[in-house]
Design a protein around this motif. Structure first.
Motif, PDB file in Angstrom:
ATOM      1  N   ALA A 195       0.836  -1.204   0.000  1.00 28.80           N
ATOM      2  CA  ALA A 195       0.000   0.000   0.000  1.00 28.80           C
ATOM      3  C   ALA A 195       0.868   1.251   0.000  1.00 28.80           C
ATOM      4  O   ALA A 195       0.609   2.209  -0.736  1.00 28.80           O
ATOM      5  N   SER A 196       1.920   1.246   0.808  1.00 31.28           N
ATOM      6  CA  SER A 196       2.832   2.385   0.871  1.00 31.28           C
ATOM      7  C   SER A 196       3.548   2.590  -0.454  1.00 31.28           C
ATOM      8  O   SER A 196       3.687   3.722  -0.940  1.00 31.28           O
ATOM      9  N   TYR A 197       3.986   1.502  -1.071  1.00 33.78           N
ATOM     10  CA  TYR A 197       4.673   1.602  -2.363  1.00 33.78           C
ATOM     11  C   TYR A 197       3.756   2.216  -3.422  1.00 33.78           C
ATOM     12  O   TYR A 197       4.166   3.108  -4.179  1.00 33.78           O
ATOM     13  N   LEU A 198       2.516   1.748  -3.478  1.00 31.32           N
ATOM     14  CA  LEU A 198       1.589   2.246  -4.492  1.00 31.32           C
ATOM     15  C   LEU A 198       1.303   3.734  -4.321  1.00 31.32           C
ATOM     16  O   LEU A 198       1.220   4.480  -5.304  1.00 31.32           O
ATOM     17  N   VAL A 199       1.172   4.186  -3.079  1.00 30.01           N
ATOM     18  CA  VAL A 199       0.884   5.600  -2.820  1.00 30.01           C
ATOM     19  C   VAL A 199       2.134   6.452  -3.052  1.00 30.01           C
ATOM     20  O   VAL A 199       2.077   7.504  -3.704  1.00 30.01           O
ATOM     21  N   GLU A 200       3.276   6.016  -2.540  1.00 26.17           N
ATOM     22  CA  GLU A 200       4.503   6.808  -2.673  1.00 26.17           C
ATOM     23  C   GLU A 200       4.995   6.887  -4.115  1.00 26.17           C
ATOM     24  O   GLU A 200       5.583   7.894  -4.525  1.00 26.17           O
ATOM     25  N   SER A 201       4.730   5.841  -4.890  1.00 24.57           N
ATOM     26  CA  SER A 201       5.173   5.838  -6.283  1.00 24.57           C
ATOM     27  C   SER A 201       4.212   6.592  -7.195  1.00 24.57           C
ATOM     28  O   SER A 201       4.520   6.811  -8.371  1.00 24.57           O
ATOM     29  N   GLY A 202       3.036   6.959  -6.671  1.00 22.06           N
ATOM     30  CA  GLY A 202       2.069   7.695  -7.470  1.00 22.06           C
ATOM     31  C   GLY A 202       1.130   6.824  -8.274  1.00 22.06           C
ATOM     32  O   GLY A 202       0.272   7.340  -9.000  1.00 22.06           O
ATOM     33  N   VAL A 203       1.272   5.501  -8.157  1.00 25.24           N
ATOM     34  CA  VAL A 203       0.355   4.603  -8.859  1.00 25.24           C
ATOM     35  C   VAL A 203      -1.062   4.797  -8.324  1.00 25.24           C
ATOM     36  O   VAL A 203      -2.046   4.780  -9.061  1.00 25.24           O
ATOM     37  N   SER A 204      -1.168   4.977  -7.014  1.00 27.71           N
ATOM     38  CA  SER A 204      -2.447   5.259  -6.361  1.00 27.71           C
ATOM     39  C   SER A 204      -2.328   6.576  -5.599  1.00 27.71           C
ATOM     40  O   SER A 204      -1.264   6.896  -5.060  1.00 27.71           O
ATOM     41  N   GLN A 205      -3.416   7.325  -5.557  1.00 24.00           N
ATOM     42  CA  GLN A 205      -3.396   8.595  -4.832  1.00 24.00           C
ATOM     43  C   GLN A 205      -3.561   8.420  -3.337  1.00 24.00           C
ATOM     44  O   GLN A 205      -3.108   9.252  -2.541  1.00 24.00           O
ATOM     45  N   ALA A 206      -4.232   7.353  -2.927  1.00 19.07           N
ATOM     46  CA  ALA A 206      -4.470   7.119  -1.504  1.00 19.07           C
ATOM     47  C   ALA A 206      -4.819   5.644  -1.307  1.00 19.07           C
ATOM     48  O   ALA A 206      -5.080   4.912  -2.268  1.00 19.07           O
TER      49      ALA A 206
ATOM     50  N   PRO B 110     -12.335  -1.143  14.638  1.00 19.70           N
ATOM     51  CA  PRO B 110     -11.689  -0.452  13.515  1.00 19.70           C
ATOM     52  C   PRO B 110     -12.687   0.357  12.704  1.00 19.70           C
ATOM     53  O   PRO B 110     -13.855  -0.017  12.584  1.00 19.70           O
ATOM     54  N   LYS B 111     -12.205   1.471  12.165  1.00 18.02           N
ATOM     55  CA  LYS B 111     -13.035   2.349  11.348  1.00 18.02           C
ATOM     56  C   LYS B 111     -12.356   2.596  10.001  1.00 18.02           C
ATOM     57  O   LYS B 111     -11.136   2.536   9.895  1.00 18.02           O
ATOM     58  N   PRO B 112     -13.147   2.881   8.948  1.00 16.27           N
ATOM     59  CA  PRO B 112     -12.553   3.173   7.643  1.00 16.27           C
ATOM     60  C   PRO B 112     -11.647   4.397   7.722  1.00 16.27           C
ATOM     61  O   PRO B 112     -11.920   5.343   8.481  1.00 16.27           O
ATOM     62  N   PHE B 113     -10.580   4.378   6.923  1.00 16.81           N
ATOM     63  CA  PHE B 113      -9.623   5.479   6.966  1.00 16.81           C
ATOM     64  C   PHE B 113      -9.003   5.662   5.586  1.00 16.81           C
ATOM     65  O   PHE B 113      -8.641   4.688   4.926  1.00 16.81           O
ATOM     66  N   ILE B 114      -8.895   6.909   5.151  1.00 15.07           N
ATOM     67  CA  ILE B 114      -8.223   7.220   3.885  1.00 15.07           C
ATOM     68  C   ILE B 114      -6.804   7.670   4.205  1.00 15.07           C
ATOM     69  O   ILE B 114      -6.599   8.702   4.845  1.00 15.07           O
ATOM     70  N   ALA B 115      -5.824   6.888   3.782  1.00 20.34           N
ATOM     71  CA  ALA B 115      -4.420   7.194   4.051  1.00 20.34           C
ATOM     72  C   ALA B 115      -3.776   7.761   2.794  1.00 20.34           C
ATOM     73  O   ALA B 115      -3.757   7.108   1.748  1.00 20.34           O
ATOM     74  N   ARG B 116      -3.239   8.966   2.919  1.00 18.44           N
ATOM     75  CA  ARG B 116      -2.635   9.644   1.764  1.00 18.44           C
ATOM     76  C   ARG B 116      -1.115   9.645   1.812  1.00 18.44           C
ATOM     77  O   ARG B 116      -0.468  10.004   0.838  1.00 18.44           O
ATOM     78  N   THR B 117      -0.539   9.280   2.945  1.00 19.30           N
ATOM     79  CA  THR B 117       0.914   9.306   3.105  1.00 19.30           C
ATOM     80  C   THR B 117       1.400   7.996   3.711  1.00 19.30           C
ATOM     81  O   THR B 117       0.616   7.210   4.270  1.00 19.30           O
ATOM     82  N   ARG B 118       2.701   7.800   3.628  1.00 20.87           N
ATOM     83  CA  ARG B 118       3.320   6.621   4.227  1.00 20.87           C
ATOM     84  C   ARG B 118       3.054   6.578   5.728  1.00 20.87           C
ATOM     85  O   ARG B 118       2.762   5.519   6.292  1.00 20.87           O
ATOM     86  N   GLU B 119       3.159   7.732   6.388  1.00 19.10           N
ATOM     87  CA  GLU B 119       2.955   7.797   7.832  1.00 19.10           C
ATOM     88  C   GLU B 119       1.530   7.408   8.203  1.00 19.10           C
ATOM     89  O   GLU B 119       1.300   6.709   9.201  1.00 19.10           O
ATOM     90  N   GLU B 120       0.563   7.850   7.404  1.00 15.16           N
ATOM     91  CA  GLU B 120      -0.824   7.491   7.687  1.00 15.16           C
ATOM     92  C   GLU B 120      -1.066   6.005   7.457  1.00 15.16           C
ATOM     93  O   GLU B 120      -1.845   5.376   8.183  1.00 15.16           O
ATOM     94  N   ILE B 121      -0.404   5.441   6.456  1.00 16.39           N
ATOM     95  CA  ILE B 121      -0.523   4.005   6.217  1.00 16.39           C
ATOM     96  C   ILE B 121       0.058   3.228   7.390  1.00 16.39           C
ATOM     97  O   ILE B 121      -0.530   2.242   7.866  1.00 16.39           O
ATOM     98  N   LEU B 122       1.203   3.680   7.904  1.00 12.74           N
ATOM     99  CA  LEU B 122       1.826   3.023   9.049  1.00 12.74           C
ATOM    100  C   LEU B 122       0.924   3.079  10.280  1.00 12.74           C
ATOM    101  O   LEU B 122       0.909   2.155  11.099  1.00 12.74           O
TER     102      LEU B 122
END
Length: 284
Positions: free
Chosen positions: A27-38, A50-62
């Protein structure tokens, strides 16, 4: 399809994650490489529901790393992401959620409220043989004496709950009453419609089982390997029959339950097919 052992080579991801950290890594690779926006993920605060969450950065994914054993309405947040202008979303979900995405993507005439599924450009499916109702968290708090829970794992016949003061073991049989009823009818424990499926190995806690299911999945895994953030090795030949048996037995339990409860309407089985099952007809 290819079945492998895999783990993240990113130390931060490996430390924050459960098992090999493959989900967070990809997930982090796809977002950081720009393949996916989030990334569409789930997040649990203080090991609550757990609740749904939109992660836009590596830190948010972590911040979303780690396993959750109760259901989260992850897909409910897809529309929010689309309304926010996000495109090309990597989505992590249980098998039933991945199937829902694929069904919406396959519609010829897509209702406006289902357009969000077309924004998903990569699906990471989680192994899931059953999911627990959120009432389980009150039960866990009682079993641990109200101590702060850091994580939970269910290796085989017991749950290991890690608290700030140590581990508490709970027999799986004590959790069965919290299993969601719909999980008893789920025919797909390994997310067969995902681009890649990820689960534990039940053998080595530092690795994940990784199943590559699509050409897109193969391409992303290949690029992650080339980037030096992911490591794979052959799946042990002696363990492959165990994985196949676990999946087959789950499917058989569901069909046996359908016969016992006559729950054919759920599956959309024809009367002729249903009668054949009841009479012990030949396997199809």
């Amino acid at each position: 399809m290819e079945v492998l052992y895999a783990r993240s080579l990113d130390k931060d991801i490996a430390q924050a994650s459960q098992y090999g950290g493959v989900v967070s890594c990809l997930a982090s690779y796809l977002v950081e490489s720009g393949v996916s926006q989030a990334a569409i993920l789930t997040k649990a605060d203080n090991y609550g529901p757990p609740k749904p969450f939109i992660a836009r950065t590596r830190e948010e994914i972590l911040s979303c790393a780690g396993s959750n054993y109760s259901a989260s309405p992850t897909l409910a947040i897809l529309n929010d992401g689309v309304r926010q202008g996000l495109d090309n979303l990597v989505t992590v979900g249980r098998p039933c959620q991945i199937l829902a995405i694929r069904k919406m993507q396959g519609l010829r005439e897509v209702p406006e409220h289902n357009l969000s599924a077309r924004k998903v450009n990569f699906c990471i499916g989680l192994f899931c043989f059953w999911s627990l109702e959120t009432e389980v968290y009150a039960f866990l708090q009682a079993k641990t004496g109200g101590k702060t829970i850091k994580k939970m794992d269910i290796p085989l016949n017991y749950a290991v709950v890690t608290t700030e003061e140590g581990e508490v073991q709970i027999p799986v049989d004590e959790l069965r009453s919290f299993i969601r009823p719909t999980c008893q009818r789920c025919f797909d424990p390994t997310a067969e419609f995902a681009d890649v499926s990820v689960g534990s190995t039940e053998d080595d806690p530092e690795w994940n089982t990784l199943i590559i299911r699509s050409l897109r999945g193969q391409e992303v895994v290949k690029k992650a390997l080339a980037a030096g953030i992911l490591e794979t090795k052959p799946y042990p030949s002696e363990r492959l029959p165990l994985l196949r048996s676990a999946v087959l037995n789950k499917k058989r339990r569901v069909l046996d339950g359908a016969v016992k409860d006559k729950g054919y309407g759920y599956w959309g089985l024809s009367p002729e097919y249903s009668k054949g099952i009841e009479e012990g007809g030949e396997e199809r």
